[in-house]
Scaffold this motif. Sequence first.
Motif, PDB file in Angstrom:
ATOM      1  N   PRO B 148      13.169   2.762   5.157  1.00 41.85           N
ATOM      2  CA  PRO B 148      15.214   2.402   6.031  1.00 41.85           C
ATOM      3  C   PRO B 148      15.834   2.159   5.552  1.00 41.85           C
ATOM      4  CG  PRO B 148      13.117   0.824   6.115  1.00 41.85           C
ATOM      5  CD  PRO B 148      12.843   2.073   4.929  1.00 41.85           C
ATOM      6  N   ASP B 149      15.945   2.783   3.871  1.00 45.61           N
ATOM      7  CA  ASP B 149      17.416   2.597   3.018  1.00 45.61           C
ATOM      8  C   ASP B 149      17.235   4.304   3.241  1.00 45.61           C
ATOM      9  OD1 ASP B 149      15.194   3.787   1.207  1.00 45.61           O
ATOM     10  OD2 ASP B 149      15.438   2.349   0.252  1.00 45.61           O
ATOM     11  N   GLY B 150      16.590   5.383   3.380  1.00 43.35           N
ATOM     12  CA  GLY B 150      17.086   5.905   3.552  1.00 43.35           C
ATOM     13  C   GLY B 150      17.054   6.866   2.198  1.00 43.35           C
ATOM     14  N   ARG B 151      16.114   6.373   1.354  1.00 40.53           N
ATOM     15  CA  ARG B 151      17.097   7.346  -0.138  1.00 40.53           C
ATOM     16  C   ARG B 151      14.879   7.147  -0.478  1.00 40.53           C
ATOM     17  NH1 ARG B 151      18.180   3.868  -3.820  1.00 40.53           N
ATOM     18  NH2 ARG B 151      19.626   2.370  -3.049  1.00 40.53           N
ATOM     19  N   SER B 152      14.674   6.253  -0.313  1.00 37.35           N
ATOM     20  CA  SER B 152      13.131   6.099  -0.723  1.00 37.35           C
ATOM     21  C   SER B 152      11.999   5.994   0.227  1.00 37.35           C
ATOM     22  CB  SER B 152      13.197   4.568  -1.120  1.00 37.35           C
ATOM     23  OG  SER B 152      13.082   3.977   0.276  1.00 37.35           O
ATOM     24  N   PHE B 153      10.909   6.555  -0.482  1.00 36.42           N
ATOM     25  CA  PHE B 153       9.400   6.982   0.085  1.00 36.42           C
ATOM     26  C   PHE B 153       7.867   5.990  -0.178  1.00 36.42           C
ATOM     27  CE2 PHE B 153       5.490   9.634   0.296  1.00 36.42           C
ATOM     28  CZ  PHE B 153       5.420   9.678   1.415  1.00 36.42           C
ATOM     29  N   THR B 154       7.187   5.720   0.925  1.00 42.29           N
ATOM     30  CA  THR B 154       6.846   4.636   0.981  1.00 42.29           C
ATOM     31  C   THR B 154       5.475   4.909   1.100  1.00 42.29           C
ATOM     32  OG1 THR B 154       7.870   2.988   0.844  1.00 42.29           O
ATOM     33  CG2 THR B 154       5.785   1.767   1.274  1.00 42.29           C
ATOM     34  N   TYR B 155       4.414   4.741   0.067  1.00 45.26           N
ATOM     35  CA  TYR B 155       2.707   5.276   0.527  1.00 45.26           C
ATOM     36  C   TYR B 155       2.003   4.919   0.516  1.00 45.26           C
ATOM     37  CZ  TYR B 155      -1.072   8.421   0.718  1.00 45.26           C
ATOM     38  OH  TYR B 155      -2.039   8.870   1.581  1.00 45.26           O
ATOM     39  N   THR B 156       1.424   4.206   1.399  1.00 43.93           N
ATOM     40  CA  THR B 156       0.101   3.394   0.988  1.00 43.93           C
ATOM     41  C   THR B 156      -1.379   3.575   1.450  1.00 43.93           C
ATOM     42  OG1 THR B 156       1.815   1.457   2.706  1.00 43.93           O
ATOM     43  CG2 THR B 156      -0.025   0.974   3.591  1.00 43.93           C
ATOM     44  N   VAL B 157      -1.857   3.178   0.902  1.00 43.88           N
ATOM     45  CA  VAL B 157      -3.759   3.818   1.338  1.00 43.88           C
ATOM     46  C   VAL B 157      -3.982   1.823   1.621  1.00 43.88           C
ATOM     47  CG1 VAL B 157      -6.059   4.132   0.143  1.00 43.88           C
ATOM     48  CG2 VAL B 157      -3.655   4.606  -0.678  1.00 43.88           C
ATOM     49  N   GLY B 158      -5.208   2.256   3.318  1.00 40.44           N
ATOM     50  CA  GLY B 158      -5.720   1.701   3.931  1.00 40.44           C
ATOM     51  C   GLY B 158      -4.882   0.629   4.898  1.00 40.44           C
ATOM     52  N   ASN B 159      -5.449  -0.150   6.021  1.00 49.92           N
ATOM     53  CA  ASN B 159      -5.375   0.125   6.781  1.00 49.92           C
ATOM     54  C   ASN B 159      -4.120  -2.030   7.157  1.00 49.92           C
ATOM     55  OD1 ASN B 159      -7.345  -2.291   6.692  1.00 49.92           O
ATOM     56  ND2 ASN B 159      -8.412  -1.938   8.247  1.00 49.92           N
ATOM     57  N   GLY B 160      -4.040  -2.517   6.231  1.00 55.01           N
ATOM     58  CA  GLY B 160      -2.919  -3.507   5.842  1.00 55.01           C
ATOM     59  C   GLY B 160      -3.663  -4.460   5.807  1.00 55.01           C
ATOM     60  N   GLY B 161      -5.089  -4.753   5.710  1.00 57.68           N
ATOM     61  CA  GLY B 161      -5.771  -6.028   5.175  1.00 57.68           C
ATOM     62  C   GLY B 161      -5.803  -6.019   3.243  1.00 57.68           C
ATOM     63  N   GLU B 162      -7.242  -6.829   3.412  1.00 52.54           N
ATOM     64  CA  GLU B 162      -7.559  -6.508   1.599  1.00 52.54           C
ATOM     65  C   GLU B 162      -7.432  -5.764   1.251  1.00 52.54           C
ATOM     66  OE1 GLU B 162     -10.157  -9.607  -0.691  1.00 52.54           O
ATOM     67  OE2 GLU B 162      -9.732  -9.797   1.105  1.00 52.54           O
ATOM     68  N   GLY B 163      -7.025  -5.171  -0.105  1.00 54.44           N
ATOM     69  CA  GLY B 163      -7.614  -4.177  -0.825  1.00 54.44           C
ATOM     70  C   GLY B 163      -6.357  -2.704  -0.541  1.00 54.44           C
ATOM     71  N   THR B 164      -5.188  -3.471   0.305  1.00 56.39           N
ATOM     72  CA  THR B 164      -4.831  -1.759   0.904  1.00 56.39           C
ATOM     73  C   THR B 164      -3.730  -1.306  -1.009  1.00 56.39           C
ATOM     74  OG1 THR B 164      -4.440  -2.563   3.227  1.00 56.39           O
ATOM     75  CG2 THR B 164      -2.277  -1.323   2.638  1.00 56.39           C
ATOM     76  N   LEU B 165      -3.037  -0.773  -0.232  1.00 56.92           N
ATOM     77  CA  LEU B 165      -2.462  -0.913  -1.714  1.00 56.92           C
ATOM     78  C   LEU B 165      -1.660   0.234  -1.183  1.00 56.92           C
ATOM     79  CD1 LEU B 165      -4.400   1.085  -4.650  1.00 56.92           C
ATOM     80  CD2 LEU B 165      -3.621  -1.001  -4.414  1.00 56.92           C
ATOM     81  N   SER B 166       0.583   0.319  -2.249  1.00 59.40           N
ATOM     82  CA  SER B 166       1.252   0.574  -1.493  1.00 59.40           C
ATOM     83  C   SER B 166       2.173   0.966  -2.310  1.00 59.40           C
ATOM     84  CB  SER B 166       2.063  -0.737  -0.497  1.00 59.40           C
ATOM     85  OG  SER B 166       2.916   0.671   0.235  1.00 59.40           O
ATOM     86  N   GLN B 167       3.135   2.007  -2.431  1.00 66.07           N
ATOM     87  CA  GLN B 167       3.260   2.535  -4.147  1.00 66.07           C
ATOM     88  C   GLN B 167       5.038   3.242  -3.419  1.00 66.07           C
ATOM     89  OE1 GLN B 167       1.686   5.240  -6.365  1.00 66.07           O
ATOM     90  NE2 GLN B 167       3.527   5.419  -8.094  1.00 66.07           N
ATOM     91  N   SER B 168       6.077   2.693  -4.287  1.00 70.00           N
ATOM     92  CA  SER B 168       7.189   3.286  -2.918  1.00 70.00           C
ATOM     93  C   SER B 168       8.032   3.700  -4.366  1.00 70.00           C
ATOM     94  CB  SER B 168       8.408   1.625  -2.429  1.00 70.00           C
ATOM     95  OG  SER B 168       8.050   1.420  -1.486  1.00 70.00           O
TER      96      SER B 168
END
Lengths: 125, 293
Positions: B148-168
């Motif tokens: 949303p800030d137009g200058r970052s990229f976020t990658y998420t592994v998982g379906n949003g539950g426990e064990g979900t990994l996210s990296q920006s």
Amino acid sequence: MTPDITVDVGSPTPPYEQIRSQLADLVRAGVLAEGDRLPTMRALAADLGIATGTVARAYAELEAAGLVASRRRTGTVVTGRPVVGSAAETAVRRSATLLVEQARAAGLDGETVLAMIRSALATGR
Amino acid sequence: MALLPLLFALVLALSLGAGAAAVRRSPVSLESTVVAARRHAALTAATARTLGLVAAVGTAVTGAFSDGRAGAAGLTVLLVPVVYAVVHTVVLAVGELTWPRPAGDVRRAGLVRRGLLDAAPRRLLRPAVGAAAVAALVLVAGGLLGGPDGRSFTYTVGNGGEGTLSQSASPFPGWFYGLPTAAGLSVVAALAVAALWVVATRPAVVTDDARIEQALRRASAHRVLQGALAALLFDTGGLLFVSGTAMPDIGPAWLGALAVVLMVVGAAMVLASAVAAFLPAPRVPADAPALVG
């Protein structure tokens, strides 16, 4: 080889008439064939250093004579067909072509060649 | 630090330009009209390059977006080649508009019809069209994938539950970088098309050798295209390189491979932009033997 046209802005003959007559001669001689595209008015005027309206008038008169047609997509194209001349005229035309080739090979410019022809015409009367 | 790649490309470009100028010399002509036209072309080209470089360096040094915002340095780097190309193209167009006019009472013109792209060298036209297409693709893809800030990229592994990994990661060529770049490159492209039109319609050089006239016009179109191509390649390559650095180290292995590919292709495009900026123009042929005598 692309044909040239020459305009003498110091001549008493108006530039539009010089352009019209030379283009008409080129069409009648078959140097410009039916379907050939002429330069845009703006480009030809720029190359000759004259007003665009001057070229526009020459093109308009050629169109009125049925030698060219202005089309929206392709611009001005030749529509007239060459006039078949006599055998003598064809021979003279061939000689003129040979003269031009010889003059170019000798490094003479167009003005010098024209001056020679004018001189020959004057002394041959 | 963000300006280091820019300075590297600049030094490389200057070296290539100096080398090219030393080796590409066209033979001297005996026709005064050709001499005058070549002098005018050389003066215009040198002025365009000098003013373009001055404007580019000025933009880099002063930093048009140096207002302390995050990402300001990145925007400046993207703006520098655009400024160079705009100034370079405008000066070239003015040079073509002031091209030597027909003089004397008797004027001669060939009945040749010249189209917009007839004089444009294919070795620059094709890469320019290709680079424009790649730039559009990169800008749109970056904008859609960016945060949303137009200058970052976020990658998420998982379906949003426990064990979900996210990296920006940031910077990433989202809309923050993409919109100003798209606007700048659009201006460059429009100016290049306008300058090519001026090249196509300028008066022909009066010469007994049509090859010389064609070569002079081709060289003019070459100079117009190389400025625009350099800007396109630099900005697109820079955005690709940055997007490669923003790829996350979580997720599938192909993501890591993609990051390497993006960085290599991006770096190659930045280097190609320096080569394009100073690629020597086509040589003007020697006078026909008949003229030399």
